[in-house]
Design an enzyme around this catalytic site. Structure first.
Site, PDB file in Angstrom:
ATOM      1  N   CYS A 176       0.799  -1.174  -0.051  1.00  0.00           N
ATOM      2  CA  CYS A 176       0.054  -0.096   0.122  1.00  0.00           C
ATOM      3  C   CYS A 176       0.716   1.259  -0.176  1.00  0.00           C
ATOM      4  O   CYS A 176       1.521   1.499   1.088  1.00  0.00           O
ATOM      5  CB  CYS A 176      -0.592   0.151   1.135  1.00  0.00           C
ATOM      6  SG  CYS A 176      -1.953   1.215   1.134  1.00  0.00           S
ATOM      7  N   TYR A 476      -2.036  -4.362  11.966  1.00  0.00           N
ATOM      8  CA  TYR A 476      -3.125  -4.205  11.907  1.00  0.00           C
ATOM      9  C   TYR A 476      -3.846  -4.144  13.252  1.00  0.00           C
ATOM     10  O   TYR A 476      -4.560  -5.157  13.654  1.00  0.00           O
ATOM     11  CB  TYR A 476      -3.570  -5.574  11.148  1.00  0.00           C
ATOM     12  CG  TYR A 476      -3.213  -5.831   9.825  1.00  0.00           C
ATOM     13  CD1 TYR A 476      -2.750  -4.660   9.007  1.00  0.00           C
ATOM     14  CD2 TYR A 476      -3.137  -7.335   9.142  1.00  0.00           C
ATOM     15  CE1 TYR A 476      -2.414  -5.152   7.706  1.00  0.00           C
ATOM     16  CE2 TYR A 476      -2.648  -7.309   7.853  1.00  0.00           C
ATOM     17  CZ  TYR A 476      -2.460  -6.330   7.113  1.00  0.00           C
ATOM     18  OH  TYR A 476      -1.967  -6.610   5.926  1.00  0.00           O
TER      19      TYR A 476
END
Length: 531
Positions: A176, A476
């Site tokens: 990303c 995460y």
């Protein structure tokens, strides 16, 4: 459903900023004096005046919102910082640490804003955001194959800089592009090259950090214990990461990428079931990631699940296709599925951009949060049986707005000790799992509905994933697995999430924290506690 985590919004809607400005009217009046004292301290402490944004500045909402990725943390009731400091010099970081500490303010450190639970820009205590986006240089040295990259740079900016200087060098980081280097590295950082070269932190040679006393330390002056801790233990528990020195890795002039899609009707379950046995044992030059989404079925009015196999091979397709067809014939890989390109172009491909997208897309920075989302993570150590997948498909179709990503381990990841860095998820794991539920509708009732669905999905996966502890990936962030909500980092509460993120490395992290920040100045809801 989205294919990439980057929000598409480029500008902030006027209605958003209007609602945001209305929420600022409720800031306590006494906060103004605190801000004034803090700003005066900065002027007296720093070598020059850093850019400072307060709620009185018209640009304040734009600066704060520009690096918020999750709309769950952009509401009228979301706590706002008393000020945002955007340092342009290392001395500005030093002054911010000294002055927030002196005036009893909490500090939140933001590099790219991808903290899934907003901990880099939200606090329930009076706080200042130290926004690192101006400190984003990448200083390459091809002679010794290294680079210094500042914490405010993004993964995409790092990749772009490497690609501008060399066609045969790369780096093992995420896919990303807008993720900030500071948080990505300090949380461990994984990507498509991990089976060949390990994590980002496995390729870090040095770092610069501002400690609790406002001193700038490098690897030599901070010592090996602290250098160990910030490479996967989360930098925000120990100081402010200024920059990292990385070891560039060698890549071939051409790599091969592919996407192969299979719905349930096309045998997706069988191919995925076989993938579990094959992907972790393939040669380390091959990385095959799985993306799982709910799609419209060929049968009108019905839904199905699509399994996307995305591959990267450090070589050319004439070697890849026969190798995969021998080891993984169920995939049915064909030459027409493959695209040869440079490594830098492959980073654009891995970001789910169409073939031919210019590489300067790596420099893009979204300007506002577009979606609400909740994410969770798991690790799988034994293959999930086919009947297990079939039960999972039923749950995904019921939720619909859900996306799962499976990343294979093995290769270099199995060779590095789980105590080499705080990141413990090494040998014994077949693959990692990310669950990502997103929605566009506003309102607390809607948010609670989707968070409840994410928890139900997570609970239903328990029979198939790691146990004692049920491991999780710190990058995460998930507050459901344990949190300290008050202005005190309780050891026993911290141990709940600490064991899941770090396993037995948590104990050493606590020892380092006690040594370098015994008063627990650098803290947040999932930080490392001192004893």
């Amino acid at each position: 459903m989205i294919d990439t985590l980057d929000p598409p919004i480029k500008t902030i809607p006027t209605s958003w900023t209007s609602a945001f400005n209305d929420s600022l009217k409720f800031l306590p009046k006494k906060s103004q004096q605190v801000i004034n004292d803090f700003i005066q301290c900065l002027g007296e402490t720093s070598q020059s005046n850093p850019p400072i944004y307060t709620p009185q500045n018209t640009s304040f909402p734009h600066v704060l919102l520009s690096l918020i990725k999750n709309r769950r943390y952009f509401t009228p009731t979301t706590p706002k910082p008393l000020a945002i400091v955007a340092p342009t010099h290392e001395s500005h970081v030093q002054a911010t640490v000294i002055c927030t500490k002196r005036h009893g303010l909490q500090i939140r450190i933001r590099s790219g804003g991808h903290d899934y639970e907003g901990l880099s820009y939200v606090s329930n205590l009076p706080f200042v955001v130290l926004d690192m986006f101006n400190l984003r240089s990448v200083d390459m040295n091809l002679e010794d194959e290294s680079a210094w990259v500042q914490a405010g740079a993004t993964i995409g900016e790092l990749y772009y800089a490497i690609g501008q200087k060399s066609k045969v060098h790369g780096f093992a980081a995420g896919s990303c592009p807008s993720v900030g280097i500071g948080g990505h590295f300090s949380g461990g950082g994984y990507g498509p090259l991990m089976r060949k070269y390990g994590l980002t932190v496995d390729n870090v040679e040095d770092a610069k950090l501002v400690n609790v006393n406002g001193r700038i330390l490098d690897r030599n002056t901070m010592g090996e214990d602290l250098f160990w801790a910030i490479r996967g233990g989360g930098g925000a528990s120990f100081g402010v990461i200024l920059s990292w020195k990385i070891k560039l890795i060698r890549v071939p002039p051409k790599v091969t990428m592919f996407n192969v899609r299979r719905t349930l009707e096309e045998g997706g379950t069988d191919v995925l079931h076989r993938w579990q046995y094959v992907a972790p044992k393939l040669p380390e030059d091959i990385f095959i990631r799985v993306g799982i989404q709910v799609k419209n079925s060929s049968q009108e009015g019905k839904k199905t699940v699509q399994v996307l196999f995305t591959g990267q091979f450090l070589g050319q397709s004439d070697k890849l296709v026969p190798l995969v067809n021998k080891r993984f014939p169920e995939l049915g890989l064909q030459q027409k599925d493959c695209f040869e390109m440079s490594w830098i172009e492959s980073t654009v491909f891995m970001a789910a951009c169409p073939i031919g997208t210019p590489i300067d897309v790596l420099l893009s920075r979204p300007k506002a949060p577009a979606i609400f989302f909740k994410s969770k993570s798991d690790y799988v150590k034994e293959p999930i049986p086919k009947h297990g997948f079939k039960s999972i498909w039923k749950k995904l179709i019921k939720i619909e707005k859900v996306w799962m990503q499976l990343n294979p381990y093995g290769g270099r990841m199995s060779e590095i000790s789980e105590s080499a860095t705080p990141f413990p998820h090494r040998a014994g794991n077949l693959y990692s799992v990310q669950y990502f539920i997103s929605w566009m509708e506003e309102g607390i009732k809607t948010t609670n509905h989707y968070i409840k669905l994410s928890r139900k999905l997570y609970t239903s996966m328990a029979p198939f994933v790691s146990k004692n502890p049920r491991e999780a990936l710190q990058n995460y962030r998930d507050l459901d697995i344990g949190t300290n909500l008050r202005n005190h980092t309780n050891f026993h509460k911290a141990r709940l999430y600490g064991r899941k993120y770090f396993k037995y490395n948590f104990d050493r992290l606590v020892q380092v924290k006690t040594m370098v920040d015994p008063q627990d100045f650098f803290k947040h809801e999932q930080s490392i506690p001192p004893l």
